[in-house]
Design a protein around this motif. Structure first.
Motif, PDB file in Angstrom:
ATOM      1  N   ALA A  32       0.854  -1.189   0.000  1.00  0.00           N
ATOM      2  CA  ALA A  32       0.000   0.000   0.000  1.00  0.00           C
ATOM      3  C   ALA A  32       0.893   1.243   0.000  1.00  0.00           C
ATOM      4  CB  ALA A  32      -0.919   0.005   1.215  1.00  0.00           C
ATOM      5  N   THR A  33       0.528   2.237  -0.783  1.00  0.00           N
ATOM      6  CA  THR A  33       1.441   3.362  -1.017  1.00  0.00           C
ATOM      7  C   THR A  33       1.118   4.617  -0.210  1.00  0.00           C
ATOM      8  OG1 THR A  33       0.110   4.005  -2.940  1.00  0.00           O
ATOM      9  CG2 THR A  33       2.012   2.577  -3.348  1.00  0.00           C
ATOM     10  N   VAL A  34      -0.111   4.716   0.307  1.00  0.00           N
ATOM     11  CA  VAL A  34      -0.533   5.837   1.148  1.00  0.00           C
ATOM     12  C   VAL A  34      -1.521   5.284   2.172  1.00  0.00           C
ATOM     13  CG1 VAL A  34      -1.614   8.130   1.245  1.00  0.00           C
ATOM     14  CG2 VAL A  34      -0.383   7.445  -0.819  1.00  0.00           C
ATOM     15  N   VAL A  35      -1.494   5.824   3.384  1.00  0.00           N
ATOM     16  CA  VAL A  35      -2.495   5.473   4.396  1.00  0.00           C
ATOM     17  C   VAL A  35      -3.111   6.755   4.931  1.00  0.00           C
ATOM     18  CG1 VAL A  35      -2.914   4.447   6.665  1.00  0.00           C
ATOM     19  CG2 VAL A  35      -1.370   3.298   5.052  1.00  0.00           C
ATOM     20  N   GLN A  36      -4.439   6.794   4.944  1.00  0.00           N
ATOM     21  CA  GLN A  36      -5.152   7.934   5.514  1.00  0.00           C
ATOM     22  C   GLN A  36      -5.904   7.518   6.774  1.00  0.00           C
ATOM     23  OE1 GLN A  36      -9.184  10.311   4.561  1.00  0.00           O
ATOM     24  NE2 GLN A  36      -7.730  10.441   2.862  1.00  0.00           N
ATOM     25  N   LEU A  37      -5.771   8.327   7.806  1.00  0.00           N
ATOM     26  CA  LEU A  37      -6.555   8.129   9.029  1.00  0.00           C
ATOM     27  C   LEU A  37      -7.835   8.939   8.919  1.00  0.00           C
ATOM     28  CD1 LEU A  37      -6.997   7.146  11.931  1.00  0.00           C
ATOM     29  CD2 LEU A  37      -5.580   9.056  12.718  1.00  0.00           C
ATOM     30  N   ARG A  38      -8.965   8.239   8.932  1.00  0.00           N
ATOM     31  CA  ARG A  38     -10.270   8.894   8.880  1.00  0.00           C
ATOM     32  C   ARG A  38     -11.164   8.280   9.947  1.00  0.00           C
ATOM     33  NH1 ARG A  38     -13.703   8.541   3.421  1.00  0.00           N
ATOM     34  NH2 ARG A  38     -14.466   6.610   4.317  1.00  0.00           N
ATOM     35  N   ALA A  39     -11.604   9.085  10.893  1.00  0.00           N
ATOM     36  CA  ALA A  39     -12.441   8.596  11.992  1.00  0.00           C
ATOM     37  C   ALA A  39     -13.360   9.730  12.440  1.00  0.00           C
ATOM     38  CB  ALA A  39     -11.574   8.122  13.155  1.00  0.00           C
ATOM     39  N   PRO A  40     -14.416  10.007  11.669  1.00  0.00           N
ATOM     40  CA  PRO A  40     -15.225  11.207  11.900  1.00  0.00           C
ATOM     41  C   PRO A  40     -15.919  11.285  13.256  1.00  0.00           C
ATOM     42  CG  PRO A  40     -16.228   9.780  10.241  1.00  0.00           C
ATOM     43  CD  PRO A  40     -14.849   9.261  10.475  1.00  0.00           C
ATOM     44  N   LYS A  41     -16.103  10.151  13.933  1.00  0.00           N
ATOM     45  CA  LYS A  41     -16.809  10.157  15.216  1.00  0.00           C
ATOM     46  C   LYS A  41     -15.868  10.290  16.411  1.00  0.00           C
ATOM     47  CE  LYS A  41     -20.467   7.191  13.358  1.00  0.00           C
ATOM     48  NZ  LYS A  41     -21.116   5.846  13.455  1.00  0.00           N
ATOM     49  N   TRP A  42     -14.588  10.285  16.177  1.00  0.00           N
ATOM     50  CA  TRP A  42     -13.623  10.287  17.270  1.00  0.00           C
ATOM     51  C   TRP A  42     -13.414  11.674  17.876  1.00  0.00           C
ATOM     52  CZ3 TRP A  42      -8.669   7.045  15.809  1.00  0.00           C
ATOM     53  CH2 TRP A  42      -9.007   5.688  15.819  1.00  0.00           C
ATOM     54  N   LYS A  43     -13.027  11.681  19.160  1.00  0.00           N
ATOM     55  CA  LYS A  43     -12.530  12.884  19.815  1.00  0.00           C
ATOM     56  C   LYS A  43     -11.057  13.082  19.429  1.00  0.00           C
ATOM     57  CE  LYS A  43     -16.277  13.762  22.238  1.00  0.00           C
ATOM     58  NZ  LYS A  43     -17.116  14.929  21.930  1.00  0.00           N
ATOM     59  N   LYS A  44     -10.591  14.309  19.578  1.00  0.00           N
ATOM     60  CA  LYS A  44      -9.254  14.656  19.100  1.00  0.00           C
ATOM     61  C   LYS A  44      -8.130  13.862  19.780  1.00  0.00           C
ATOM     62  CE  LYS A  44      -9.854  17.766  15.865  1.00  0.00           C
ATOM     63  NZ  LYS A  44      -9.596  19.186  16.008  1.00  0.00           N
ATOM     64  N   ARG A  45      -8.267  13.564  21.059  1.00  0.00           N
ATOM     65  CA  ARG A  45      -7.162  12.875  21.726  1.00  0.00           C
ATOM     66  C   ARG A  45      -6.917  11.493  21.120  1.00  0.00           C
ATOM     67  NH1 ARG A  45      -5.906  13.287  28.012  1.00  0.00           N
ATOM     68  NH2 ARG A  45      -5.659  15.385  27.209  1.00  0.00           N
ATOM     69  N   LEU A  46      -7.995  10.798  20.775  1.00  0.00           N
ATOM     70  CA  LEU A  46      -7.843   9.478  20.156  1.00  0.00           C
ATOM     71  C   LEU A  46      -7.233   9.609  18.763  1.00  0.00           C
ATOM     72  CD1 LEU A  46      -8.169   6.481  20.518  1.00  0.00           C
ATOM     73  CD2 LEU A  46     -10.566   6.675  19.810  1.00  0.00           C
ATOM     74  N   TRP A  47      -7.628  10.646  18.031  1.00  0.00           N
ATOM     75  CA  TRP A  47      -6.983  10.947  16.744  1.00  0.00           C
ATOM     76  C   TRP A  47      -5.470  11.070  16.944  1.00  0.00           C
ATOM     77  CZ3 TRP A  47      -8.320  11.874  11.609  1.00  0.00           C
ATOM     78  CH2 TRP A  47      -9.685  11.927  11.297  1.00  0.00           C
ATOM     79  N   LEU A  48      -5.090  11.871  17.922  1.00  0.00           N
ATOM     80  CA  LEU A  48      -3.675  12.154  18.160  1.00  0.00           C
ATOM     81  C   LEU A  48      -2.916  10.894  18.552  1.00  0.00           C
ATOM     82  CD1 LEU A  48      -1.506  14.403  18.402  1.00  0.00           C
ATOM     83  CD2 LEU A  48      -2.109  14.554  20.821  1.00  0.00           C
ATOM     84  N   GLU A  49      -3.472  10.124  19.477  1.00  0.00           N
ATOM     85  CA  GLU A  49      -2.796   8.915  19.946  1.00  0.00           C
ATOM     86  C   GLU A  49      -2.616   7.905  18.821  1.00  0.00           C
ATOM     87  OE1 GLU A  49      -5.378   7.740  23.100  1.00  0.00           O
ATOM     88  OE2 GLU A  49      -4.540   9.164  24.548  1.00  0.00           O
ATOM     89  N   THR A  50      -3.675   7.718  18.026  1.00  0.00           N
ATOM     90  CA  THR A  50      -3.611   6.734  16.943  1.00  0.00           C
ATOM     91  C   THR A  50      -2.684   7.204  15.833  1.00  0.00           C
ATOM     92  OG1 THR A  50      -5.889   6.084  17.468  1.00  0.00           O
ATOM     93  CG2 THR A  50      -5.002   5.351  15.359  1.00  0.00           C
ATOM     94  N   ALA A  51      -2.770   8.477  15.492  1.00  0.00           N
ATOM     95  CA  ALA A  51      -1.907   9.020  14.442  1.00  0.00           C
ATOM     96  C   ALA A  51      -0.434   8.923  14.821  1.00  0.00           C
ATOM     97  CB  ALA A  51      -2.284  10.472  14.158  1.00  0.00           C
TER      98      ALA A  51
END
Length: 211
Positions: free
Chosen positions: A34-53
């Protein structure tokens, strides 16, 4: 980091089984090409975005695969992701480019001829065009374009294009043949019993279409 749109994985928290499943899926898919990965999680709070990213970047960087953050420019900057992808109703792309600077990847969604014609070629690096086929993974998706009209759009594309929307095995080759630089997939990899096989099969299909 070089941008190769060939097989662009958009992670879905529901299909992958939460953050750990997303990281696991991204790792295997990236290892298999796979050549690109995008993180998309529209229902998440920002802290979980940050931790996962943060973890995703640590996993993907050694493999040379760029991490793109959907919509949230602040998260992209906080983890030093490779770039950000925004839709037509998100933060305007001129503002995004000002925030991320000249060296980050910026992608923009487009779904019709007018949006392609208005694409800011000096600000965006690529367009995500779709949905080509019906999709169940994005509830607010634009109307389905269909393959014949997608091919018409590709004839006048102003930037590199990754197609998105309902693309599964067997559906990638016609899109590449129509002129796309790559395909973005969600359920074709996320939630599959054999992530490695799903990724490899899609890449073979893409490469076969180019050959």
């Amino acid at each position: 980091m070089r941008l190769d749109l060939s097989l662009y994985l958009v992670l879905d928290p529901d299909l992958c089984g939460g953050p750990e499943g997303m990281i696991h899926t991204a790792r295997i898919a990236a290892e298999c090409g796979a050549t690109v990965v995008q993180l998309r999680a529209p229902k998440w709070k920002k802290r979980l975005w940050l931790e996962t990213a943060t973890v995703l970047k640590a996993v993907l960087d050694p493999l040379g695969v760029p991490l793109i953050i959907n919509d949230h420019v602040d998260v992209a900057l906080a983890v030093d992701a490779a770039g950000v992808h925004v839709g037509q109703a998100d933060l305007p792309i001129a503002a995004v480019r000002r925030l991320v600077g000249p060296n980050k990847i910026v992608g923009l969604s487009a779904s019709n001829a007018a949006q392609l014609a208005d694409a800011p070629t000096a600000l965006a690096d690529y367009l995500g065009v779709g949905p080509v086929y019906p999709t169940g993974t994005k509830l607010d998706a634009s109307p389905v374009i269909g393959l014949p009209h997608f091919a018409e759009l590709m004839a006048a594309r102003p930037l590199p294009v990754v197609a998105i929307g309902g693309i599964k095995q067997g559906g990638a080759a016609p899109i590449i043949a129509a002129g796309a630089d790559g395909v973005a997939v969600v359920s074709a990899i996320c939630g599959q019993a054999d992530i490695a096989a799903a990724t490899t099969t899609l890449l073979q299909e893409i490469e076969g279409a180019r050959a």
